[in-house]
Design a protein around this motif. Structure first.
Motif, PDB file in Angstrom:
ATOM      1  N   ARG A  57      -8.088   6.700  -5.750  1.00 22.11           N
ATOM      2  CA  ARG A  57      -6.797   6.444  -5.376  1.00 22.11           C
ATOM      3  C   ARG A  57      -5.653   5.645  -5.864  1.00 22.11           C
ATOM      4  NH1 ARG A  57      -7.734   7.606   0.511  1.00 22.11           N
ATOM      5  NH2 ARG A  57      -4.987   7.231   0.020  1.00 22.11           N
ATOM      6  N   ALA A  58      -5.349   5.476  -6.994  1.00 21.32           N
ATOM      7  CA  ALA A  58      -5.551   4.854  -8.183  1.00 21.32           C
ATOM      8  C   ALA A  58      -3.445   5.887  -7.873  1.00 21.32           C
ATOM      9  CB  ALA A  58      -5.535   4.537  -9.195  1.00 21.32           C
ATOM     10  N   GLY A  59      -2.490   4.500  -7.992  1.00 25.62           N
ATOM     11  CA  GLY A  59      -1.373   5.318  -8.235  1.00 25.62           C
ATOM     12  C   GLY A  59      -1.048   6.202  -6.693  1.00 25.62           C
ATOM     13  N   ASP A  60      -1.325   6.114  -5.222  1.00 29.19           N
ATOM     14  CA  ASP A  60      -1.746   6.774  -4.459  1.00 29.19           C
ATOM     15  C   ASP A  60      -0.411   5.681  -3.762  1.00 29.19           C
ATOM     16  OD1 ASP A  60      -1.069   7.263  -1.830  1.00 29.19           O
ATOM     17  OD2 ASP A  60      -3.039   8.142  -1.733  1.00 29.19           O
ATOM     18  N   ARG A  61       1.052   5.033  -3.715  1.00 30.64           N
ATOM     19  CA  ARG A  61       1.369   4.199  -3.095  1.00 30.64           C
ATOM     20  C   ARG A  61       1.133   4.097  -1.947  1.00 30.64           C
ATOM     21  NH1 ARG A  61       4.705   1.293  -5.832  1.00 30.64           N
ATOM     22  NH2 ARG A  61       6.558   0.503  -4.060  1.00 30.64           N
ATOM     23  N   ALA A  62       1.738   4.939  -0.763  1.00 26.62           N
ATOM     24  CA  ALA A  62       0.868   4.337  -0.021  1.00 26.62           C
ATOM     25  C   ALA A  62      -0.476   3.850   0.790  1.00 26.62           C
ATOM     26  CB  ALA A  62       1.339   5.562   1.305  1.00 26.62           C
ATOM     27  N   HIS A  63      -0.991   4.018  -0.032  1.00 26.66           N
ATOM     28  CA  HIS A  63      -2.888   4.082   0.381  1.00 26.66           C
ATOM     29  C   HIS A  63      -2.777   2.331  -0.357  1.00 26.66           C
ATOM     30  CE1 HIS A  63      -7.408   3.986   0.044  1.00 26.66           C
ATOM     31  NE2 HIS A  63      -7.155   3.738  -1.353  1.00 26.66           N
ATOM     32  N   GLU A  64      -1.856   2.185  -1.771  1.00 26.44           N
ATOM     33  CA  GLU A  64      -2.487   0.825  -2.013  1.00 26.44           C
ATOM     34  C   GLU A  64      -1.966  -0.083  -1.534  1.00 26.44           C
ATOM     35  OE1 GLU A  64      -3.026   2.673  -6.677  1.00 26.44           O
ATOM     36  OE2 GLU A  64      -1.348   1.090  -6.740  1.00 26.44           O
ATOM     37  N   ARG A  65      -1.006  -0.419  -0.963  1.00 30.12           N
ATOM     38  CA  ARG A  65       0.086  -1.051  -0.255  1.00 30.12           C
ATOM     39  C   ARG A  65      -1.093  -0.840   1.057  1.00 30.12           C
ATOM     40  NH1 ARG A  65       1.971  -1.858   5.324  1.00 30.12           N
ATOM     41  NH2 ARG A  65       4.416  -2.887   4.775  1.00 30.12           N
ATOM     42  N   GLU A  66      -1.723  -0.602   2.397  1.00 29.21           N
ATOM     43  CA  GLU A  66      -2.299  -0.772   2.578  1.00 29.21           C
ATOM     44  C   GLU A  66      -3.557  -1.871   2.355  1.00 29.21           C
ATOM     45  OE1 GLU A  66      -1.189  -0.307   5.527  1.00 29.21           O
ATOM     46  OE2 GLU A  66       0.181   0.774   5.508  1.00 29.21           O
ATOM     47  N   LEU A  67      -3.556  -0.944   1.165  1.00 28.88           N
ATOM     48  CA  LEU A  67      -4.852  -1.492   0.908  1.00 28.88           C
ATOM     49  C   LEU A  67      -4.656  -3.000   0.347  1.00 28.88           C
ATOM     50  CD1 LEU A  67      -7.755  -1.201  -0.106  1.00 28.88           C
ATOM     51  CD2 LEU A  67      -7.006  -0.669  -2.363  1.00 28.88           C
ATOM     52  N   ASP A  68      -3.232  -3.910  -0.005  1.00 29.33           N
ATOM     53  CA  ASP A  68      -2.685  -5.083  -0.451  1.00 29.33           C
ATOM     54  C   ASP A  68      -3.363  -5.694   0.970  1.00 29.33           C
ATOM     55  OD1 ASP A  68      -3.125  -4.115  -3.007  1.00 29.33           O
ATOM     56  OD2 ASP A  68      -0.820  -4.746  -2.988  1.00 29.33           O
ATOM     57  N   GLN A  69      -2.476  -4.979   2.025  1.00 26.71           N
ATOM     58  CA  GLN A  69      -2.184  -5.541   3.730  1.00 26.71           C
ATOM     59  C   GLN A  69      -3.782  -5.831   3.469  1.00 26.71           C
ATOM     60  OE1 GLN A  69       1.495  -4.974   4.998  1.00 26.71           O
ATOM     61  NE2 GLN A  69       0.711  -4.130   6.659  1.00 26.71           N
TER      62      GLN A  69
END
Lengths: 431, 431
Positions: free
Chosen positions: A75-87
């Motif tokens: 999922r690397a590079g999937d910004r919406a996903h990575e944003r949620e991962l950080d949340q």
């Protein structure tokens, strides 16, 4: 006096340890210092949260990776996903920060925990691996003035849009150094489960000595030693802003290792440490057409596959073709070979690709090398005496690295450690 | 069209359920509505976090309370502690919000999760039980415009100093209604594990019927029915701002119960529901000196001990003294009696304190009572036919409550439910 103390996940892994940290922090405050604490998530919590995210996506079993960039690569590079991962994962630090503040209060102290939007650490918008851009320390200053031990959730910042970002694995070290830099702290203490940085890995050479002072540059070159102790990126940050970093044990009061600028480094040894890196593999390309652009094509393929090339040797050209040897991380060897096979080079006959995972790299590091000639030749002499064949060499201002067969790695390390006198000097209390 | 959908802890208790919620939310969005979702923490998570806090303080075993204000009472009022507790427990909602946003993305939708500082819900500084003061919806509007399902972490707000506050147990309902009010949503859906509000507790009266429409006022009076379904404070909020609330099952598509203003309530039944409250106890004081200030002293003692008095009956004075009977929550009975014993009333002989925990309260509620006389007398008649003795009565504009012996509670409830025709009407699909 202002001190930043960073406690890692193992130091806050249980409520009992959190109580111990509270006592230690209060003891520091009682010496008259203002104390800002940076905490990681309780050990295991970050992986638990990432596991939830992975299971959510996979609907099946998932193997957790415990190191490397924490985002699942698919999922690397999937910004919406990575944003949620950080949340998601930043909550791990929020929990330990609140618990530590409570523990300090329970022990009779004044404390407040601060998280992402309260800390004031501004980052870019690169989720899961953000870069720190700035810092507004109004809130921390205010809470310190009120007599609080300020406990900051590590690992996290806020981007310009108010979204939570994280600083990559081990990012709490970077948080701590960044806060120390911005607050002009007298020292940033990294409290961990080892008591400092050693001249080499004590598991290989029991006579390894704890280093009292080391320069930022040396520490960066000794990454493979330091990586177990603190995140290398935090050292870059400390160097950039001149923050004195003190790596020490969270379990005792012993002095650990100070990481400082060269001016402040008082130890005069030419060589400071010796590191062994087993995660290297060697690739040799023979019959490479010696025409302009060929080398660029080869390393372009590797760079395009995100493979970091370390050492490179190119032999002199013989009749229109040449040999190129280089090293890559052992984990990337397959990917590197596959990439190179797909390469369609112009001219000449078929290029041969030889790969060898059975090598390792030994690095001798010391700022003293700048003013002392002959370190490389002394190293070759020491290894020659042990009949160890040197396959590749690279040198920088403060480092000599050699590639040897993996089976000679530990022998070479011990020989160099002894040969450069690292057994000597003041014995560490823990050695 | 804008809809706010709130999912409780049981609806997001597992990753499987979170995936189901994602599907449901996307289905709602596909009908052309903008969707704002409010989530609670995964079931059990809030208690786990409070447990950590309690264990940290006690260094021993701790029994978790699963209801009531969530702050451990021995630390209530310790603001620094309560502030940390809010920082701690709010992480539970942050986790489920991020996971739901990911699940929506995994299912092919666009979604973003927002937490405390991103949502824009401003509260006062009453940690663990904050009141909502205002709302700035710039961020939510912006994310909706970008086509996102906006998933908000429920239960939390931010006070003026930027600290995280929580809205008390069940506060996610209040979050949802507040967001719906501020965003002028067409409806606030409360999705839960029951499919609506019933005319009475179906476990006692299997012929209980799902109510299709109920007014805010009725819902407030039927708190004991509604409390299992949604937080009563959220109903007050909905009433204040005229937000239509739709309580329905998260497991199916059936229409649930609409909670609306009186103008929009179309059902013409005089009585809407019958509720049984077993958590009542009766206290009778005899030989109370009938001098000014006595009654004030008595209820002052109870108020000082935070005991909420429900019904009060004072008999006519006989020879300078009087009897006073009132009800208190059964859990507070001991505390009430102890407080009254300590009371030093002026004049007259010794006051006698009689207490009786073996009572219950049955309430008949309906806005139709405002225009229909005789509901109380009809209730007495129904209970009389069953030979049930009425110990106390209180009435309001839309409610008649009676106190009877505990052993007659269920019988009385069934008799009233039948007597006021609540068995009839359109059968609920789930009844």
């Amino acid at each position: 006096m202002l001190i930043v103390q960073k406690f890692g996940g193992s130091s806050v892994a249980t409520l009992e340890r959190i109580r111990n940290v509270a006592q230690r922090v209060l003891a520091t405050q009682r010496t008259g210092q203002d104390v800002v604490v940076v905490v990681s998530a309780m050990a295991g919590e970050t992986n638990r949260l990432i596991g939830l995210s992975n299971q959510l996506a996979s609907e099946g079993d998932v193997t957790l990776t415990s190191k490397g960039p924490y985002v699942a690569s698919e999922r690397a590079g999937d910004r919406a996903h990575e944003r949620e991962l950080d949340q998601l994962v930043s909550t791990g630090e929020n929990v330990s920060a609140a618990l530590l503040a409570m523990a300090i209060q329970n022990a009779g102290g004044r404390s407040i925990s601060l998280v992402g939007h309260q800390i004031g650490l501004q980052t870019d918008a690169t989720y899961t691996n953000a870069r720190i851009l700035g810092f507004s320390h109004g809130r921390i200053r205010q809470e310190l003035s009120a007599g609080n031990v300020v406990v900051c959730a590590g690992f996290q910042g806020l981007n310009a849009a108010g979204n939570i970002t994280t600083l990559g694995r081990g990012g709490s070290d970077t948080s701590a150094v960044a806060l120390a830099a911005a607050l002009k702290a007298d020292v940033c203490e990294i409290l961990t489960d080892v008591d400092g940085v050693y001249t080499t890995d004590p598991r290989i050479e029991p006579r390894a000595r704890k280093i009292h002072r080391i320069t930022y540059e040396e520490m960066l070159e000794l990454a493979s030693l330091g990586a177990k102790v603190l995140q290398i990126r935090s050292v870059e940050f400390a160097m950039k802003f001149g923050v004195p970093v003190h790596v020490r044990s969270s379990l005792n009061e012993s002095e650990g290792t100070w990481i400082v600028s060269e001016q402040k480094s008082l130890e005069s040894a030419v060589v400071t440490g010796v590191a062994l890196d087993r995660n290297e593999a060697k690739v040799t390309l023979t019959n490479v057409p010696d025409v302009p652009g060929t080398i660029a094509s080869i390393f372009g393929v590797l760079a395009g596959a995100d493979i970091i090339v370390d050492m490179i040797i190119q032999n002199a050209s013989r009749g229109g073709s040449t040999d190129v040897t280089f090293t890559v991380p052992e984990n990337d060897l397959k990917k590197a070979v596959a990439g190179l096979r797909s390469l369609d080079l112009p001219g000449a006959g078929p290029m041969e690709i030889l790969s060898d995972p059975d090598i390792c790299k030994i690095s001798i590091v010391g700022v003293g090398m700048r003013t002392h000639a002959g370190v490389a030749s002394k190293a070759f002499e020491i290894l020659g005496r042990e009949n160890i064949n040197i396959q590749m060499v690279s040198t920088s201002e403060i480092k000599v690295s050699v590639i040897v067969h993996e089976r000679y790695g530990e022998l070479a390390l011990r020989a160099l450690h002894a040969g450069f006198g690292l057994h000597e000097g003041p014995a560490s209390s823990a050695a």
